[in-house]
Design an enzyme around this catalytic site. Sequence first.
Site, PDB file in Angstrom:
ATOM      1  N   VAL A 127       0.838  -1.197   0.000  1.00 16.55           N
ATOM      2  CA  VAL A 127       0.000   0.000   0.000  1.00 16.55           C
ATOM      3  C   VAL A 127       0.870   1.243   0.000  1.00 16.55           C
ATOM      4  CG1 VAL A 127      -1.782   1.260   1.276  1.00 16.55           C
ATOM      5  CG2 VAL A 127      -1.768  -1.243   1.306  1.00 16.55           C
ATOM      6  N   CYS A 128       0.559   2.162  -0.907  1.00 20.35           N
ATOM      7  CA  CYS A 128       1.263   3.444  -0.968  1.00 20.35           C
ATOM      8  C   CYS A 128       0.396   4.499  -0.279  1.00 20.35           C
ATOM      9  CB  CYS A 128       1.538   3.827  -2.422  1.00 20.35           C
ATOM     10  SG  CYS A 128       2.480   5.353  -2.570  1.00 20.35           S
ATOM     11  N   LEU A 129       0.678   4.722   0.976  1.00 19.72           N
ATOM     12  CA  LEU A 129      -0.032   5.720   1.774  1.00 19.72           C
ATOM     13  C   LEU A 129       1.031   6.460   2.569  1.00 19.72           C
ATOM     14  CD1 LEU A 129      -2.885   6.735   2.613  1.00 19.72           C
ATOM     15  CD2 LEU A 129      -2.843   5.014   4.426  1.00 19.72           C
TER      16      LEU A 129
END
Length: 199
Positions: A127-129
């Site tokens: 996840v790219c957060l």
Amino acid sequence: MVGCLLSWKGLVTLYEMINLFKVKAKQKEIAETANGKLPGKKQSAGELRLHKDISELNLPETCSILFPNGKDDLMNFEVTVHPDEGFYVGGTFVFTFQVSPIYPHEAPKVKCKTKVYHPNIDLEGNVCLNILREDWKPVLNINTIVYGLFHLFTEPNYEDPLNHDAAAVLRDNPRLFESNVRRAMAGGYVGNNFFPRCI
């Protein structure tokens, strides 16, 4: 020569005191077991903070939390997101959280278990957060992360992608992106990648 002599009465008193300490320790162990704690197991600072975060959770109605390993393992849990708007409306997306003993000084490890066509989630579930990476601060909490994940589904971001193909389609052709999302969520292929049904 200076010595220490204990009378028989003094030895009996000493013996009684040692037994009293043993009894008190046993009573403490029994009390902790009755309260659901493992005897002698001290909680890490990360566990204590996580207990606080969980007790203060204020999840959106479209999100839920599950502890698959039971109450003895709060450091590993799942969050399910059911977007009610945007491209992903009607989908069900499950994320695993692994919380470090040094939490909140280190962000939890979050992965998406549901294979999803998304610019900010790759096909392996990474996840790219930003708040899970460089913008993590100890003042942030589990609630903040859940809202961040929910926001990824209502406002996917093509400017900071993990899935570059999905990001390019979102940027250049939003209608095709929406069609790809629907096909993937229904259980089908997008390009060479198969996506299991998640509606």
